[in-house]
Design an enzyme around this catalytic site. Sequence first.
Site, mmCIF file in Angstrom:
data_model
loop_
_atom_site.group_PDB
_atom_site.id
_atom_site.type_symbol
_atom_site.label_atom_id
_atom_site.label_comp_id
_atom_site.label_asym_id
_atom_site.label_seq_id
_atom_site.Cartn_x
_atom_site.Cartn_y
_atom_site.Cartn_z
ATOM 1 N N GLY A 171 0.784 -1.219 0.000
ATOM 2 C CA GLY A 171 0.000 0.000 0.000
ATOM 3 C C GLY A 171 0.819 1.272 0.000
ATOM 4 N N VAL A 175 9.275 -2.897 -3.455
ATOM 5 C CA VAL A 175 10.577 -3.479 -3.172
ATOM 6 C C VAL A 175 11.169 -4.001 -4.477
ATOM 7 C CG1 VAL A 175 11.873 -5.153 -1.812
ATOM 8 C CG2 VAL A 175 9.776 -4.160 -0.869
ATOM 9 N N ASP A 290 4.455 -7.870 14.872
ATOM 10 C CA ASP A 290 3.775 -8.353 13.666
ATOM 11 C C ASP A 290 4.413 -9.655 13.175
ATOM 12 O OD1 ASP A 290 1.857 -8.313 11.691
ATOM 13 O OD2 ASP A 290 2.946 -6.956 10.383
#
Length: 442
Positions: A171, A175, A290
């Site tokens: 979003g 990369v 995360d």
Amino acid sequence: MELMLRVTSGPHAGESRRIDRSEPFVVGRSSRAAFPMTGDLLLSREHFKIEHAGGVLDLIDLGSTNGTKVNGLRVRRVMLREADVVEAGQSRFEVVAIGARPGAAVAPPCPGCGARVVRENAHVSRSGEVTGLLTLPTSDAVLCPNCLALRRRFPETAPGFLIDKLIGEGGMGEVYRAVELATGRRVAIKMMLAGAAPDEKAFHYFRREIQVLRDLLAPGGQAHPGIVAFYDLFEVDGRYQLVMEYVDGQNALEWSRDHQPLPVASAAQIGRQLLSALAHAHARGYVHRDVKPSNLLVMGPVHRPRVKLSDFGLAKSFADGNVFSTMTRQGDVGGSTGFLSPDHILEFRDVKEPADIYSAGATLYYLLTHQYPYYGFNPRQGNAYEMILESPPIPLRAFRPDAPGELERILMKSLQKQPRARWKSAQAMGEALQELVLPSQA
């Protein structure tokens, strides 16, 4: 240009092999290797390989015990060029062009792809020798036409890097795979989307990952072997670009789908490496927040997986409570629902190390079963948080009856509702998993 690998020192000095571009060229102690080095007892059976990758040759270390060096730098994956020097085991190799005469002057290779580049004012003799060349800095002036065209296909980056592939997008950024021209080292460059106007939180996540990766470096500048390494940071046309280690593997979610049912010993090996990386981050004052299968990058065969923990965009420093206080508003819940701990849901701003331990346990549970730990759990349903807070986890052996009771005990302890009831540290959980790792994987 055909290249050859010549042994210049070691038990096999004087031997050489043409590098086959049609299939991976494996070098190792095994008699079945493309270049068998049975006399070098310090080589792994399959130590490194050379493969054709997008018009160039890449050398890839195959998880060898003693590592592989190219031009003095220990590498995992690097572009291979003529005149490079490779060290592995007791052996030293030189990359030479087939037909080249020792000591003859040759055109310098293009730093982007390894092809020879002859300047307009250079003289090429009948024997193929090139004279009148100058030593030039790494820049567009010495890239071959193909690499110059490649550079124009991708976003602008620092002159010392050449992007050759888009490998991921999300979003707020993209990369890219690139080569560092001075060394031939493969890197990943994460950059914010061009022309995009990410919200303030997304921008801070990007900045935060940069800060965390820098802080996680060891005093000597080395990264933990289980954490994606940070190399550099720069800004081009107002876009921050983060240069990181390029990991030639899959995320654990995709990788595990190809290896179902995942062997218990392999899951234990993945868990041990993940918990070692988390213990390192915790010791430096960071909790990841995360941890999930898609943030683990896995390399190597199923019987000997190697793991890298990535994506520190949600990492939080608990050593200094004010560092990121302005970035996390009351009521925010970061991370991925299926792997969140109860304390993560209730107090995201203040989560500590036990939240990562829970997520590591939920991650290993999922890799082993491809199921979440709660009966009927769906991360997209409205009762997902309620189930994490109140439902008991399903015993591992309900899905994997072949799993040992000790593994079930380890994972059930990591999934306890109360943080204090879980493992006292990531290191302690990793040590418990060590008993389940096969001797050949340790």
